[in-house]
Design a protein around this motif. Structure first.
Motif, PDB file in Angstrom:
ATOM      1  N   GLY A 265       0.808  -1.205   0.000  1.00 28.06           N
ATOM      2  CA  GLY A 265       0.000   0.000   0.000  1.00 28.06           C
ATOM      3  C   GLY A 265       0.840   1.253   0.000  1.00 28.06           C
ATOM      4  N   THR A 266       0.195   2.368  -0.320  1.00 23.91           N
ATOM      5  CA  THR A 266       0.860   3.676  -0.332  1.00 23.91           C
ATOM      6  C   THR A 266       0.076   4.624   0.558  1.00 23.91           C
ATOM      7  OG1 THR A 266       1.579   3.306  -2.616  1.00 23.91           O
ATOM      8  CG2 THR A 266       1.681   5.560  -1.776  1.00 23.91           C
ATOM      9  N   ILE A 267       0.697   5.097   1.643  1.00 24.25           N
ATOM     10  CA  ILE A 267       0.029   5.979   2.605  1.00 24.25           C
ATOM     11  C   ILE A 267       0.129   7.418   2.109  1.00 24.25           C
ATOM     12  CG2 ILE A 267      -0.079   6.734   4.992  1.00 24.25           C
ATOM     13  CD1 ILE A 267      -0.773   3.809   4.598  1.00 24.25           C
ATOM     14  N   ALA A 268      -1.010   7.999   1.729  1.00 27.17           N
ATOM     15  CA  ALA A 268      -1.016   9.332   1.132  1.00 27.17           C
ATOM     16  C   ALA A 268      -0.528  10.401   2.107  1.00 27.17           C
ATOM     17  CB  ALA A 268      -2.426   9.669   0.641  1.00 27.17           C
ATOM     18  N   LYS A 269      -0.942  10.289   3.394  1.00 31.42           N
ATOM     19  CA  LYS A 269      -0.602  11.352   4.344  1.00 31.42           C
ATOM     20  C   LYS A 269       0.878  11.357   4.726  1.00 31.42           C
ATOM     21  CE  LYS A 269      -1.644   8.888   8.680  1.00 31.42           C
ATOM     22  NZ  LYS A 269      -2.482   8.898   9.892  1.00 31.42           N
ATOM     23  N   ASP A 270       1.592  10.267   4.397  1.00 29.82           N
ATOM     24  CA  ASP A 270       3.027  10.176   4.676  1.00 29.82           C
ATOM     25  C   ASP A 270       3.852  10.341   3.405  1.00 29.82           C
ATOM     26  OD1 ASP A 270       2.560   9.800   7.334  1.00 29.82           O
ATOM     27  OD2 ASP A 270       2.647   7.621   7.251  1.00 29.82           O
ATOM     28  N   ASN A 271       3.406  11.255   2.540  1.00 29.61           N
ATOM     29  CA  ASN A 271       4.124  11.562   1.296  1.00 29.61           C
ATOM     30  C   ASN A 271       4.325  10.324   0.421  1.00 29.61           C
ATOM     31  OD1 ASN A 271       4.438  14.320   2.029  1.00 29.61           O
ATOM     32  ND2 ASN A 271       6.189  13.753   3.331  1.00 29.61           N
ATOM     33  N   GLY A 272       3.298   9.494   0.382  1.00 31.79           N
ATOM     34  CA  GLY A 272       3.340   8.325  -0.495  1.00 31.79           C
ATOM     35  C   GLY A 272       4.267   7.224  -0.029  1.00 31.79           C
ATOM     36  N   ALA A 273       4.442   7.061   1.283  1.00 27.42           N
ATOM     37  CA  ALA A 273       5.316   6.004   1.807  1.00 27.42           C
ATOM     38  C   ALA A 273       4.745   4.636   1.452  1.00 27.42           C
ATOM     39  CB  ALA A 273       5.441   6.133   3.326  1.00 27.42           C
TER      40      ALA A 273
END
Length: 760
Positions: free
Chosen positions: A443-451
Motif C-alpha cells: 500500500g501507499t500511505i497518502a498522508k506520509d508523502n506516499g510512503a
C-alpha cells in the motif's frame, strides 16, 4: 443485402452449433436421491463436452444407486448449477493404536486427486479438521514437486485433561479437535499423520486419531469423538466436502469468441468469471428476473413475480400486478388512477379521490424520505459505535493514552478508510502474500508523502488477542533495531486489527537460498555473505531477548521470516507467534505453535517456551545457510526427514563434508566452515540449558565473519547487493511478508495451529 444475409447465416450457424451441445431427452436426470442437472450427465451425449472429465458422472442403478464422479470412487451428494458447486463425500482418515501389536496401525494416507477435471476445493466453506490427543496431521499436494514444496497445511489437537475435554463440546479450538483453513485453488490433496506425534502413550484414553477435509457447516465436535469410535460410526466413515467447478480454462471474453464451445446458450443468460481468477474457467448464470438452467437452450425462464403462491405480492393494490419479461409492473385498472406500487388506485373522475391519492402519495414519499434519512443517520451512528467498540476491545484507549504521554513515540493509529485508500480498497492486484489466516497487501500511505508499506490483514482473532492487542502493540512499537522490520502502526477500529509495516523489497532469506516462485533457482551466495546475514539476524534476536523491555521471545524463527532490504541486510519479521518472556520460569504455554522443522523438541515436550527455543530454531537457519537444504523434506526417510537430524547424524559419523553446500567448500577454508557448523550444533542441543544465548551466538558469528578468508573479505551492504544480483527492483513483491498458515493471526497467540508453509 449482402451484410444482412451474412449476419443471418452466422446466427443460424451459431444456433445449430449450440443446439448440437444439448443433451438428449433420454438422458438420465436422477440417480437415487440426487438430481443430475446439465452440464453434468451420465453417458455419452448427456454431459457438456469440455475436453476433460469435469461433467462426466456415473450411476450404478443395479447396485447401490449412488451417483459418482466418473472413474472415481467418489460419491456425489448434491449438484448446484446456480452456485457452481458440487458436494461429495470426503473419507475420514483414522490412525489407531493396535493393542495386539502395541503399536500404531499403518496409515491409509488417503489421496484425492482431481487434476484431470476442472474442480477446485472451496477454501471458504471447507476446513481441514484433526481429532484426537497429541495428534498432528497435514495435507499434501498430490501433484506438487518433491520435498517441502508439497507441504501445504495442518494442525495439532492436544488433550490437557479429560475434565477440560468435556467442556469443549461444540468447539473445535485445539482441545481434542483443531481446524485450519486451506489454500485457495487446490484440485487435490493427501492426508497424512506425523508419526512423531501418536496416541500410543494414551491409548487407554484415546485410541484413535482422525483427519478429514470437511464442509465446516457439516461438522460439530463432540468430546466423545476423542474417547470412543463414535466419529467413524455415526458418520459412516465420511463427511461432505464442497467443490467448485467451472467450464474450461478461458475467460468470459475468450469463451464468447468460440460460439461452438460457448456454454451459456440460453437467452437471458450471462457469463461469470471463475472465483479463482483469470484463466481458471467461467460459469453461466440466468440474468436478473430469470431462473433456470443457463446451459440449456431456453433454460432461463422468466420469473413470474406476480405469482402469490411463490412470492410476496409486489404491488400495494391487489390485482394490479402485470408480469413482464425479466420484471413486472403495477398498473391501476381502467378508469382509475393512482399508484399501484405503494399507494392506491381511485376513480379518475373523482377530484376528491385524486387529491386524496396525491396527498397519500406525497405523504408516502415524505415518509420514505424521512425514514431513509433516519435510517442513514442511525446506520452511520451504529457504524461509528461498532468502530469505537472494536477500538476499545483491542486496547486502543490504553494505546492512545500511552502515545500521548510518551513524547517521540513513532507509532500511528490508522483509520480503516486510510488503509482502504492505500490499497485501492484491498484490490487483489496489490496482494503480495497470502495464507490460511490472512493476506498482506502493498500500500501507499497518502498522508506520509506516499510512503510504501506492507499491510497485514488477518482473518481471525481470539478473545484473548483482542483484549491484549493494544498492550502488545505498545511493546512492539518501541522495538527499534536496524535488523528488525519496523512496525509503523495499526488499525484498531475493525473486527480483526490490521498491522502496517515498513515495506522490505528483496524478499525472504528462504527465497534467496532455495529459489523463488515458478522454480526459479537460488542465487550464488558467497560464504562471507551468508555469515553476515546470519550475524545480523542473530543481533536482532539477541536484542529481543536481552534489551527489549520486557524481553520478547520470537517463537517462529525461520528463513521465511528473515527479510532482505535493498542492500540485502537482514530484517527479522513476523511476530505473530511471539510472546513476552515469562517472569516465572514455571509458566507454560497452552498449545505448541511454530513451524515444523524449526520447532524446539524441548518446547514440544514440556510446553515451556523460552529464549533458548529461538536459539534452536536459529540453529536450523544456520544449517540452511551451510547446506542450502530445506528444514523439512517429507520425501526422505523418517530419520532424514528433518535437516537437523540429517546434520547431527552426519557430524556424528564424521561426514560433515557430504551435507555442506559444494559452493562454500570451494571458496572457504574448512576450518572456518567447521566452526560455523560447531556453533549450529551447539544451538541444536536437546537440553536448552546447554545451548548458548543469542548474544553469545551473535558474538561468535561476528568473530567468524572477520576470520573469513574470502578474497572479497566481509562485504558491506552495497557490495553484497552487487554480489547477489543487482538492484532491489529484481526482488519479487510476493516475498515481502510470507503469510502462511504458520502466521498466528496478528497477536501473541496461544492457538492450536501448527505453522506449515503454504505452497506458492
Amino acid at each position: 443485402m449482402l451484410l444482412p444475409l451474412i449476419i443471418l447465416a452466422l446466427s443460424a450457424r451459431s444456433a445449430a452449433e449450440a443446439a448440437a451441445m444439448q443433451p438428449s431427452e433420454m438422458c438420465l436426470r436422477r440417480c437415487g436421491d440426487v438430481e443430475i442437472p446439465y452440464p453434468f450427465g451420465v453417458g455419452s451425449g448427456c454431459h457438456l463436452e469440455t475436453g476433460d472429465w469435469t461433467f462426466v458422472l456415473s450411476c450404478n442403478r443395479s447396485a447401490d444407486g449412488r451417483l459418482r464422479v466418473y472413474n472415481y470412487e467418489i460419491e456425489v451428494v448434491d449438484v448446484s448449477v446456480r452456485r457452481g458447486q458440487l458436494r461429495i463425500y470426503s473419507a475420514i482418515n483414522p490412525w489407531c493404536y493396535n493393542g495386539s501389536t502395541s503399536a500404531m496401525n499403518g496409515q491409509s494416507n488417503w489421496w484425492y486427486d482431481m487434476s484431470i477435471t476442472n474442480f477446485r476445493i472451496n477454501d471458504a466453506l471447507n476446513r481441514f479438521t484433526v481429532i484426537g490427543c497429541n495428534s498432528l496431521a497435514y495435507i499434501l499436494s498430490p501433484n506438487g514437486t518433491a520435498g517441502a514444496d508439497r507441504y501445504m497445511t495442518g494442525c495439532m489437537a492436544m488433550c490437557p485433561g479429560a475434565g477440560r475435554l468435556e467442556k469443549e463440546n461444540g468447539s473445535c479450538a485445539g482441545v481434542g479437535c483443531c481446524q485450519t483453513a486451506i489454500p485457495a485453488g487446490l484440485n487435490g490433496y493427501q492426508v497424512s499423520f506425523e508419526e512423531k506425534f501418536n496416541t500410543s502413550a494414551i491409548a487407554g484414553f484415546s485410541r484413535c486419531s482422525y483427519a478429514v477435509l470437511v464442509e465446516a457447516s457439516a461438522f460439530d465436535f463432540r468430546a466423545s469423538y476423542v474417547t470412543t469410535d463414535e466419529f467413524m460410526a455415526s458418520n459412516g466413515g465420511q463427511l461432505p466436502l464442497v467443490l467448485d467447478w467451472a467450464i474450461g480454462n478461458n475467460t468470459c471474453e475468450e469463451a464468447k469468441r468460440n460460439a461452438s464451445a460457448y456454454a451459456c446458450v440460453s437467452a437471458n443468460s450471462e457469463c461469470v468469471e471463475s472465483r479463482y481468477g483469470r484463466g481458471r474457467g467461467y460459469l453461466c448464470n440466468c440474468s436478473a428476473g430469470y431462473d433456470g438452467n443457463p446451459y440449456l437452450l431456453d433454460g432461463c425462464q422468466d420469473i413470474n413475480e406476480c405469482d402469490e403462491s411463490r412470492f410476496r405480492y409486489p404491488c400495494s393494490v391487489p390485482g394490479t400486478c402485470v408480469n413482464t419479461p425479466g420484471g413486472f409492473t403495477c398498473t391501476c385498472p381502467d378508469k382509475t388512477i393512482g399508484n399501484a406500487y405503494n399507494g392506491t388506485c381511485g376513480d379518475n373522475k373523482s377530484q376528491l379521490g385524486w387529491k386524496i391519492a396525491i396527498g397519500i402519495s406525497s405523504g408516502v414519499v415524505i415518509l420514505i424520505v424521512t425514514a431513509s434519512c433516519v435510517y442513514m443517520i442511525h446506520a452511520k451512528r451504529r457504524l461509528a459505535k461498532i468502530k469505537r467498540e472494536h477500538f476499545r476491545q483491542h486496547g486502543g484507549l490504553l494505546l492512545f493514552e500511552e502515545m500521548k504521554s510518551r513524547q517521540g513515540l513513532s507509532f500511528a493509529l490508522f483509520t480503516q478508510e486510510e488503509l482502504e485508500q492505500a490499497t485501492n480498497r484491498f484490490d487483489e492486484r496489490n496482494v503480495i502474500g497470502k495464507g490460511g489466516n490472512g493476506t498482506v497487501y502493498r500500500g501507499t500511505i497518502a498522508k506520509d508523502n506516499g510512503a510504501v508499506v506492507a499491510i497485514k490483514r488477518c482473518r481471525l482473532a481470539t478473545e484473548r488477542q483482542k483484549k491484549e492487542f493494544g498492550k502488545e502493540m505498545l511493546i512492539l512499537s518501541q522495538i527499534n533495531h536496524r535488523n528488525i522490520v519496523k512496525l509503523y502502526g495499526c488499525c484498531l477500529e475493525v473486527e480483526v486489527p490490521m498491522l502496517v509495516y515498513k515495506y522490505i523489497p528483496n524478499g525472504t532469506l528462504y527465497r534467496l537460498i532455495h529459489g523463488g516462485e515458478g522454480g526459479a533457482s537460488a542465487r550464488r551466495i558467497p560464504f562471507a555473505a551468508r555469515v553476515r546475514i546470519a550475524h545480523q539476524a542473530a543481533e536482532a534476536l539477541a536484542y529481543l531477548h536481552s534489551w527489549a523491555s520486557p524481553p520478547i521471545i520470537h517463537g517462529d524463527v525461520k528463513t521465511s521470516n528473515i527479510l532482505l532490504d535493498e542492500d540485502y541486510a537482514a530484517k527479522v519479521s513476523d511476530f505473530g507467534a511471539s510472546t513476552l518472556a515469562p517472569a516465572d520460569a514455571a509458566q507454560f504455554v497452552t498449545f505448541v505453535q511454530g513451524t515444523c522443522g524449526y520447532l524446539d523438541p524441548e518446547y514440544m515436550r514440556t510446553c515451556r517456551l523460552t529464549d533458548k527455543s529461538d536459539v534452536y530454531s536459529f540453529g536450523v537457519v544456520l544449517l540452511e545457510l551451510l547446506t542450502c537444504r530445506k528444514a523439512l523434506n517429507l520425501e526422505e526417510l523418517e530419520e532424514e526427514k528433518y535437516l537437523s537430524s540429517q546434520f547431527l547424524l552426519a557430524v556424528g559419523e564424521g561426514r560433515l563434508g557430504e551435507i555442506l553446500d559444494p559452493q562454500i567448500k570451494g571458496e572457504q577454508s574448512m576450518e572456518v566452515i567447521e566452526q560455523v557448523a560447531e556453533l549450529a550444533k551447539q544451538c541444536l542441543e536437546i537440553s536448552g540449558e546447554k545451548r548458548p544465548s543469542m548474544r553469545e551466538v551473535a558474538e561468535e558469528l561476528d568473530r567468524l565473519g572477520k576470520l573469513s578468508l574470502h578474497p572479497w573479505g566481509q562485504p558491506n551492504s552495497g557490495e553484497l547487493a552487487a554480489l547477489l544480483g543487482g538492484s532491489p527492483s529484481m526482488a519479487a513483491d510476493s516475498d515481502q511478508i510470507e503469510l502462511s498458515t504458520s502466521t498466528r493471526n496478528i497477536s501473541f497467540s496461544d492457538t492450536a495451529y501448527i505453522g506449515i508453509r503454504s505452497p506458492r
